[in-house]
Write an enzyme that holds these catalytic residues in place. Structure first.
Site, PDB file in Angstrom:
ATOM      1  N   GLY A   1     -28.396  46.372  -3.998  1.00  0.00           N
ATOM      2  CA  GLY A   1     -28.109  45.357  -4.996  1.00  0.00           C
ATOM      3  C   GLY A   1     -27.247  45.797  -6.157  1.00  0.00           C
ATOM      4  N   GLY A   2     -26.486  46.917  -5.997  1.00  0.00           N
ATOM      5  CA  GLY A   2     -25.603  47.329  -7.083  1.00  0.00           C
ATOM      6  C   GLY A   2     -26.363  47.551  -8.371  1.00  0.00           C
TER       7      GLY A   2
ATOM      8  N   THR B   1     -25.620  47.811  -0.087  1.00  0.00           N
ATOM      9  CA  THR B   1     -26.465  48.958   0.023  1.00  0.00           C
ATOM     10  C   THR B   1     -27.657  48.602   0.898  1.00  0.00           C
ATOM     11  OG1 THR B   1     -25.726  49.556  -2.156  1.00  0.00           O
ATOM     12  CG2 THR B   1     -27.780  50.538  -1.455  1.00  0.00           C
TER      13      THR B   1
ATOM     14  N   ASP C   1     -16.984  52.513  -8.019  1.00  0.00           N
ATOM     15  CA  ASP C   1     -18.137  52.885  -8.836  1.00  0.00           C
ATOM     16  C   ASP C   1     -17.773  53.852  -9.959  1.00  0.00           C
ATOM     17  OD1 ASP C   1     -19.971  51.258  -7.728  1.00  0.00           O
ATOM     18  OD2 ASP C   1     -21.113  52.780  -6.668  1.00  0.00           O
TER      19      ASP C   1
ATOM     20  N   SER D   1     -23.995  56.089  -9.543  1.00  0.00           N
ATOM     21  CA  SER D   1     -24.695  55.141  -8.677  1.00  0.00           C
ATOM     22  C   SER D   1     -25.923  54.590  -9.377  1.00  0.00           C
ATOM     23  CB  SER D   1     -25.126  55.842  -7.382  1.00  0.00           C
ATOM     24  OG  SER D   1     -25.975  55.020  -6.604  1.00  0.00           O
ATOM     25  N   SER D   2     -26.408  53.450  -8.880  1.00  0.00           N
ATOM     26  CA  SER D   2     -27.676  52.888  -9.355  1.00  0.00           C
ATOM     27  C   SER D   2     -28.785  53.042  -8.323  1.00  0.00           C
ATOM     28  CB  SER D   2     -27.496  51.397  -9.680  1.00  0.00           C
ATOM     29  OG  SER D   2     -26.611  51.220 -10.755  1.00  0.00           O
TER      30      SER D   2
ATOM     31  N   ILE E   1     -22.152  51.420   1.762  1.00  0.00           N
ATOM     32  CA  ILE E   1     -20.692  51.492   1.785  1.00  0.00           C
ATOM     33  C   ILE E   1     -20.146  50.702   0.594  1.00  0.00           C
ATOM     34  CG2 ILE E   1     -20.410  51.939   4.250  1.00  0.00           C
ATOM     35  CD1 ILE E   1     -19.825  48.923   4.591  1.00  0.00           C
TER      36      ILE E   1
ATOM     37  N   ARG F   1     -24.025  61.491  -1.457  1.00  0.00           N
ATOM     38  CA  ARG F   1     -23.143  60.482  -2.021  1.00  0.00           C
ATOM     39  C   ARG F   1     -21.679  60.838  -1.728  1.00  0.00           C
ATOM     40  NH1 ARG F   1     -22.261  55.372  -4.067  1.00  0.00           N
ATOM     41  NH2 ARG F   1     -21.809  55.293  -6.279  1.00  0.00           N
TER      42      ARG F   1
END
Length: 583
Positions: free
Chosen positions: A486-487, A394, A436, A465-466, A413, A108
């Site tokens: 998809g965030g 993503t 984020d 992050s998810s 990104i 990451r």
């Protein structure tokens, strides 16, 4: 109730007939059930057919799952520049068939050394609009190249140069921009038009002559091809060589924060995978600084022994339970999740079955709790569960080789076309991952997620992050790989694909195609896809108090399952343009 169930079953049957015969298409959405690809030896699924083919070509040459995953990721960096690339970062899960071991690699992005907690606030303490999303200040230190090289160095089989070769060819020769559905390349570039046109290097690549790419145009990226050739010869060039100096120089000229020291000091991190149990399955996924694994397991634990299968697919009780569990998980996320190198995250407690049982008792099946009534428990209460005895924009790609080694990899990104900044002469599109972080208390990021002190900005810190790359085993044998972009919706998308396969026995085509729901605590809205739920189900959910909002289909999941006879079954989300490739 008898009539209701008959009506619902009839509705679902009709829906399946329609999509199976006609692969139903809507003008603005792609809503179809896809048939899975079945093969015997190896398989790659990704968000783009050319990337999947790149990975498959490596498998055919005798490469293993790691080789193919690296090749696919570099190819995605070329053909899906709006979603993921070498200017970003991500997470990887690796399953080694011979030993049964699981590995988790964190590559990451990190905040630059000169980043500060209040860097996006003005003199009055107010958030400067879009400063964390657009432009040079939005970029965090990229980790993709370091991560891919690290996993290949330890576990790859073919030469490094050979696995990058397909991406170099795609960048040099170009590819035809296709956009089905239209919100992919063409659609996303339209939404990010101003950001692309505002950066000279980005405009030269993605809007030559001031015109964005249209369907049928060929995108050639010769600067990126040369950069990839340099990385093929020396991957450290990105962090200590000419590429690093070019990035740092461009940052210095334009007010960015990434310097040579940031790049030189970047290292990916091997972390202990986060594993838990669900039914007879072992679910292994990413630990923090991803929140995905913690909350995937937390929601599965809250479901517990509930027999969802007997209730039925998308029964109001099933949906209600899932939504209420989602609210609890995302409320906990906002308080406790962050970079484990900076904050103490009570992972054991959050993923314990006893904590899930406590939170499950808060759920009333006939009433939706407003978000204002759903809160993370205080840390003292949570600490009681630490010592509970428990089983321990993503892009995503999944790879399984002939030996049944497996890689589940999600990288990004962040927002469409990242920060909109291309480093001149390199073709590298930089991320906007600084968004984020929690840039201010109570201020949501671009995906609407709210964070707190645990995810505040600090030098060298990793933003929360998810991303949820996940590998499932059954009796120590590979059963399922899944992940999604998809965030904020990543966690719930992966959750629903997992349940569709493991609980409802769907093939992976149906599992990634099925209609989705999403709730992230704040805003207090239950998102549902058009054509996903019948009118009676929606009415019942509204009666219980859910604030329903129909939205354009989201997510771009892909998955590979191992069937009882040992064959591979793969599918890519019909909401995207990806595909499985296998032999």
């Amino acid at each position: 109730m008898f009539n209701f169930l008959r009506y619902k079953q009839f509705s679902i049957a009709i829906l399946y007939i329609i999509v199976s015969i006609s692969l139903f298409w809507c003008e603005e959405t792609r809503a179809a059930f896809v048939l899975p690809l079945r093969t015997k030896k190896g398989m790659v699924t990704s968000a783009h057919p050319l990337a999947s083919e790149a990975g498959l070509s490596i498998l055919r040459k005798g490469g293993n799952a790691v080789d193919a995953a690296v090749a696919t990721a570099f190819a995605i960096s070329v053909v899906e520049p709006f979603s993921a690339g070498i200017g970003g970062g991500g997470f990887l899960m690796l399953h080694q068939a011979q030993t049964g071991e699981m590995k988790a690699l964190d590559f990451r992005e990190r905040a630059p050394l000169r980043a500060t907690r209040n860097m996006y606030l003005d003199e009055q303490g107010k958030v400067r609009p879009n400063a964390s999303v657009n432009g040079y200040l939005a970029a965090a230190v990229p980790g993709t190249v370091a991560g891919l090289y690290e996993v290949h160095r330890q576990y790859g089989k073919l030469p490094w140069q050979e696995v990058i070769a397909p991406a170099i060819r795609l960048a040099n020769e170009g590819f035809v921009v296709s956009s089905i559905p239209t919100w992919r390349f063409v659609g996303i570039s339209q939404t990010r038009r101003d950001v692309i046109l505002n950066n000279d290097a980005a405009r030269q690549i993605f809007a030559p002559n001031g015109r964005l790419f249209a369907l049928g145009d060929r995108l050639i990226q010769r600067d990126l091809a040369r950069t990839l050739q340099t990385i093929a010869k020396d991957p450290q060039s990105f962090y200590t060589g000419e590429i690093a100096r070019t990035i740092a120089s461009d940052m210095a000229r334009n007010g960015g924060l990434i310097g040579l020291a940031d790049l030189k000091n970047y290292k990916p991190t091997w972390r202990t995978p986060l594993c838990g149990s669900f039914r007879v399955y072992r679910i292994c996924t990413m630990p923090p600084p991803s929140s995905g694994g913690v909350h995937l397991l937390q929601i599965l634990n809250i479901i517990g022994d509930t027999d969802l299968k007997s209730l039925g697919w998308h029964h109001p009780d099933t949906l209600h339970l899932l939504v209420e569990a989602m609210k609890i998980a995302y409320a906990d996320r906002s308080v406790y999740l962050g970079d484990p190198d900076f904050v103490n995250i009570p992972v054991t407690a959050l993923t314990s079955h006893s904590y899930a049982a406590k939170r499950r008792r808060e759920i009333t099946m006939q009433r939706a709790r407003p978000a204002t009534e759903v809160r993370a428990v205080d840390r003292d209460t949570l600490e009681r569960f630490v010592n509970s005895k428990e089983s321990p924009e993503t892009s995503h790609l999944s790879v399984v080789d002939e030996q049944r080694n497996a890689v589940s990899l999600t990288f990004t990104i962040n927002y469409g076309f990242g920060s909109g900044v291309v480093v001149p002469g390199t073709g590298i599109l930089l991320n906007d991952e600084m968004d984020d972080f929690a840039i201010a208390p109570g201020v949501p990021n671009v995906f609407g997620l709210v964070g707190g002190d645990a995810n505040a900005i600090a030098p060298r810190k990793i933003p929360l992050s998810s991303m949820t790359p996940t590998i499932v085993t059954e009796n120590n044998r590979l059963r399922l790989l899944v992940g999604a972009p998809g965030g904020s919706t990543i966690i719930t998308t992966v959750l629903q694909v997992v349940l569709n396969v493991l609980e409802y026995n769907m093939d992976v085509g149906a599992a990634v195609s099925a209609p989705r729901i999403h709730h992230q605590w704040l805003p207090d809205k239950l998102r549902v896809e058009p054509f996903g739920l019948d009118a009676l189900t929606l009415a019942e959910l509204r009666r219980r108090g859910h604030q329903i909002e129909q939205q354009t289909p989201w997510g771009n999941a892909n998955a590979i399952a191992v069937t009882p006879d040992g064959s591979l079954e793969g599918a890519a989300d019909p909401r995207g343009e990806g595909s499985p490739s296998g032999y």
